[in-house]
Design a protein around this motif. Structure first.
Motif, PDB file in Angstrom:
ATOM      1  N   THR A   1      42.630  64.391 -27.431  1.00  0.00           N
ATOM      2  CA  THR A   1      41.557  64.194 -28.404  1.00  0.00           C
ATOM      3  C   THR A   1      40.354  63.532 -27.740  1.00  0.00           C
ATOM      4  N   ALA A   2      40.601  62.493 -26.940  1.00  0.00           N
ATOM      5  CA  ALA A   2      39.509  61.818 -26.228  1.00  0.00           C
ATOM      6  C   ALA A   2      38.805  62.792 -25.285  1.00  0.00           C
ATOM      7  N   ASN A   3      39.588  63.592 -24.562  1.00  0.00           N
ATOM      8  CA  ASN A   3      38.987  64.578 -23.664  1.00  0.00           C
ATOM      9  C   ASN A   3      38.107  65.555 -24.425  1.00  0.00           C
ATOM     10  N   ASN A   4      38.581  66.025 -25.572  1.00  0.00           N
ATOM     11  CA  ASN A   4      37.806  66.970 -26.368  1.00  0.00           C
ATOM     12  C   ASN A   4      36.496  66.343 -26.861  1.00  0.00           C
ATOM     13  N   ILE A   5      36.542  65.083 -27.235  1.00  0.00           N
ATOM     14  CA  ILE A   5      35.338  64.383 -27.687  1.00  0.00           C
ATOM     15  C   ILE A   5      34.340  64.283 -26.533  1.00  0.00           C
ATOM     16  N   ILE A   6      34.822  63.937 -25.355  1.00  0.00           N
ATOM     17  CA  ILE A   6      33.952  63.812 -24.181  1.00  0.00           C
ATOM     18  C   ILE A   6      33.335  65.172 -23.829  1.00  0.00           C
ATOM     19  N   ILE A   7      34.135  66.214 -23.877  1.00  0.00           N
ATOM     20  CA  ILE A   7      33.630  67.558 -23.585  1.00  0.00           C
ATOM     21  C   ILE A   7      32.580  67.966 -24.608  1.00  0.00           C
ATOM     22  N   ASP A   8      32.861  67.723 -25.883  1.00  0.00           N
ATOM     23  CA  ASP A   8      31.888  68.056 -26.935  1.00  0.00           C
ATOM     24  C   ASP A   8      30.573  67.317 -26.707  1.00  0.00           C
ATOM     25  N   GLU A   9      30.662  66.054 -26.358  1.00  0.00           N
ATOM     26  CA  GLU A   9      29.465  65.247 -26.130  1.00  0.00           C
ATOM     27  C   GLU A   9      28.677  65.744 -24.922  1.00  0.00           C
ATOM     28  N   SER A  10      29.382  66.145 -23.877  1.00  0.00           N
ATOM     29  CA  SER A  10      28.697  66.600 -22.666  1.00  0.00           C
ATOM     30  C   SER A  10      27.984  67.935 -22.889  1.00  0.00           C
ATOM     31  N   ARG A  11      28.418  68.689 -23.872  1.00  0.00           N
ATOM     32  CA  ARG A  11      27.785  69.973 -24.171  1.00  0.00           C
ATOM     33  C   ARG A  11      26.494  69.817 -24.953  1.00  0.00           C
ATOM     34  N   LYS A  12      26.327  68.657 -25.590  1.00  0.00           N
ATOM     35  CA  LYS A  12      25.104  68.418 -26.340  1.00  0.00           C
ATOM     36  C   LYS A  12      23.950  68.233 -25.365  1.00  0.00           C
ATOM     37  N   LYS A  13      22.798  68.723 -25.745  1.00  0.00           N
ATOM     38  CA  LYS A  13      21.615  68.562 -24.906  1.00  0.00           C
ATOM     39  C   LYS A  13      21.183  67.101 -24.947  1.00  0.00           C
ATOM     40  N   LYS A  14      20.948  66.542 -23.767  1.00  0.00           N
ATOM     41  CA  LYS A  14      20.589  65.136 -23.676  1.00  0.00           C
ATOM     42  C   LYS A  14      19.153  65.004 -23.183  1.00  0.00           C
ATOM     43  N   ILE A  15      18.401  64.176 -23.882  1.00  0.00           N
ATOM     44  CA  ILE A  15      17.042  63.882 -23.468  1.00  0.00           C
ATOM     45  C   ILE A  15      16.975  62.370 -23.252  1.00  0.00           C
ATOM     46  N   THR A  16      16.597  61.979 -22.062  1.00  0.00           N
ATOM     47  CA  THR A  16      16.526  60.572 -21.737  1.00  0.00           C
ATOM     48  C   THR A  16      15.137  60.261 -21.209  1.00  0.00           C
ATOM     49  N   SER A  17      14.525  59.259 -21.802  1.00  0.00           N
ATOM     50  CA  SER A  17      13.208  58.861 -21.343  1.00  0.00           C
ATOM     51  C   SER A  17      13.353  57.690 -20.379  1.00  0.00           C
TER      52      SER A  17
END
Length: 155
Positions: A47-63
């Motif tokens: 479950t933790a792995n799936n959450i991490i994978i889902d999060e990494s697939r989201k587009k990230k914008i960092t200023s």
């Protein structure tokens, strides 16, 4: 153990806390719906792995402002680093530089203390694949360390 696993996957303390909490929440929700879980430990890790994978697939914008808020400063700190802290940072750098498929199994085996059988269940792979990945990952880590050591001798 779940927090530590998440931390070594994302290298961000706050995200690791959130991911670990979410993993336990989703596990609790799954069980409370009356669904069966054969191996609770493997289920929580998966479950933790799936959450991490889902999060990494989201587009990230960092200023730059966000990065500086987290403590990054372009200043160079020349102060002496404590040896243990240096070793931990070195270990994290080596682990980060590995391909994800090797990094994941090494973290699960040597940091989380999972057996190869548990890792195979979490990742949905055969035990033989896990053994091969562990061996290859450790070889790649040794190569990285040896290259670093050779670079220090030349300088």
């Amino acid at each position: 153990a779940i927090f530590r696993h998440c931390y070594y996957r994302v290298f961000d303390r706050e995200k690791a806390k959130d991911f670990a909490q979410e993993a336990f929440f989703r596990t609790w929700k799954y069980i409370s719906e009356g669904k069966e879980v054969g191996n609770i430990r493997a289920f929580v890790y998966r479950t933790a792995n799936n959450i991490i994978i889902d999060e990494s697939r989201k587009k990230k914008i960092t200023s730059l402002d966000q990065i500086m808020e987290k403590g990054f400063s372009p200043k160079v700190d020349n102060s002496k680093v404590i040896e243990d802290n240096f070793d931990n940072q070195h270990l994290v750098r080596v682990i980060k530089s590995l391909e994800e498929k090797y990094r994941d199994v090494i973290i699960m085996k040597y940091i989380d203390g999972l057996s190869s059988k548990e890792i195979s269940k979490i990742l949905g792979e055969t035990e033989n694949n896990i053994y091969v990945r562990l061996h290859r990952g450790l070889e790649k880590a040794k190569e990285i360390i040896n290259k670093e050591n050779e670079g220090r001798k030349i300088s």
